[in-house]
Design a protein around this motif. Structure first.
Motif, PDB file in Angstrom:
ATOM      1  N   LEU A 149       0.588  -1.248   0.302  1.00  0.00           N
ATOM      2  CA  LEU A 149       0.126  -0.406  -0.030  1.00  0.00           C
ATOM      3  C   LEU A 149       0.758   1.713   0.207  1.00  0.00           C
ATOM      4  O   LEU A 149       1.877   1.450   0.488  1.00  0.00           O
ATOM      5  N   THR A 150       0.179   2.455  -0.719  1.00  0.00           N
ATOM      6  CA  THR A 150       1.284   4.197  -0.535  1.00  0.00           C
ATOM      7  C   THR A 150       1.061   3.946   1.264  1.00  0.00           C
ATOM      8  O   THR A 150      -0.027   3.783   1.448  1.00  0.00           O
ATOM      9  N   ASN A 153      -2.550   5.595   0.719  1.00  0.00           N
ATOM     10  CA  ASN A 153      -4.187   4.408   0.711  1.00  0.00           C
ATOM     11  C   ASN A 153      -4.436   4.534   2.279  1.00  0.00           C
ATOM     12  O   ASN A 153      -5.797   4.972   1.898  1.00  0.00           O
ATOM     13  N   ARG A 157      -9.093   5.043   2.228  1.00  0.00           N
ATOM     14  CA  ARG A 157      -9.250   4.540   3.012  1.00  0.00           C
ATOM     15  C   ARG A 157     -10.315   3.574   3.664  1.00  0.00           C
ATOM     16  O   ARG A 157     -11.046   2.558   3.778  1.00  0.00           O
TER      17      ARG A 157
END
Length: 343
Positions: A149-150, A153, A157
């Motif tokens: 995941l960045t 993210n 999210r």
């Protein structure tokens, strides 16, 4: 649906928790173990020459042979004055480890300490493929590539930020959900907890969790997010050993064909705030409610708490890390007491 009645004593419990926060935690034992896993044979690989340390002497490494894979790591803490009727197993969500429950990103006590102070024997795990459980080769064992995941993210999210584009490297420029309880100043510490995850290891994870239940014995399971399917499916596999289920924003669920297996297991499902503002969570929650209704139709007991309706507002998907995490933990503690699960 549970109403505000369950929260009637929460303020008292919070005050008690804060008063006790400075007191040492007394343990009669602590330790760790690995559980589950299997042996797998790998063949057909070329022998490699590896220099393990700079300036060292190269060694030949033959990658062909037997490997131990898909084990799980568990760390346990047993309080000196045990008040829980059964051990409390803590299972984390996707791309995370047992650190989820150990502390908060801004340095406050996590749920592990909270429930230890309440007298629960706590077993906290790193599931298969995570942290100290280790991982296995791709594609020989794990059949998919890991997902990373960045930095932005989880912020966008996990209902910390107000949707896509809400993250900014500068904490002052981030667009938080209005009234958010997530500790924005500790977000970088949260991102440091993230680990790679796979999408093809569910069966191995469930097998390891079943092995944990078989080793520890009758237990209560507290699980989060991705572990929703693990918690419910393990309970369906071992209904005699699971004494209660606490699902924190479950993103996955059990087998609808086996809801009968859950009818003797009291269950609490907790949802945080801002669900209606998210593109995915209304459907995820609706699926959870439908599963809960199916369990109740089979004769089971399921209490669903939407925290805003209980007067607890501002919670992200990472409920156990939010600034009001002790308030939510107190609600869970009160529910456990009400189910007769304390001594």
């Amino acid at each position: 649906m549970m109403r505000l009645a369950i929260v009637s004593a929460v303020s008292v419990l919070i005050s008690t928790t804060l008063a006790n926060a400075a007191e040492p935690i007394a343990l009669r034992d602590m330790g760790s173990f690995h559980v589950g896993g299997r042996l797998v044979e790998i063949s057909g690989k070329p022998v490699k020459e590896v220099t393990f340390t700079p300036g060292g002497v190269p060694a030949k490494v033959d990658p062909n042979g037997t490997y131990q894979v898909e084990q799980m790591y568990v760390q346990y803490f047993l309080p000196a004055n045990e008040k829980g009727a059964y051990p409390l197993l803590m299972w984390h969500g996707g791309g995370l480890t047992g650190v989820t429950y150990e502390t908060t990103p801004d340095g406050r006590e996590g749920w592990l300490n909270y429930f230890l102070r309440k007298g629960w024997a706590v077993y906290n795990s790193d599931a298969v493929e995570r942290g100290r459980a280790g991982w296995a080769q791709y594609p020989d064992v794990f059949k998919s590539e890991p997902v990373f995941l960045t930095t932005a993210n989880p912020f966008e999210r996990f209902r910390i930020g107000d949707g896509a584009g809400s993250y900014d490297p500068d904490p002052a420029k981030r667009k938080l959900m209005p009234g958010s309880q997530f500790p924005n100043e500790g977000y970088e510490n949260f991102v440091k907890q993230n680990v790679p995850r796979w999408t093809t290891t569910d069966d191995a994870i469930i097998a390891a969790y079943i092995a944990e239940i078989d080793r520890v014995g009758p237990s209560i399971i507290l699980f989060h997010s991705q572990a929703g399917s693990f918690g419910f499916k393990v309970a369906q596999a071992r209904p005699d050993k699971v004494k209660a289920l606490i699902a924190i924003e479950p993103a996955g669920l059990g087998d609808p064909a086996k809801v009968d297996a859950l009818k003797g297991i009291p269950t609490l499902i907790v949802y945080g705030d801002y669900i209606e503002k998210d593109s995915r969570w209304p459907k995820i929650r609706a699926n959870g409610i439908a599963f809960a209704d199916a369990v109740k139709a089979a004769g089971g007991s399921v209490d669903v708490v939407d925290l805003p309706q209980a007067g607890i507002k501002g919670n992200s998907h990472m409920v156990m890390m939010d600034k009001n995490n002790a308030e939510v933990a107190a609600l869970i503690q009160k529910w456990l007491e009400g189910k007769g699960l304390t001594k």
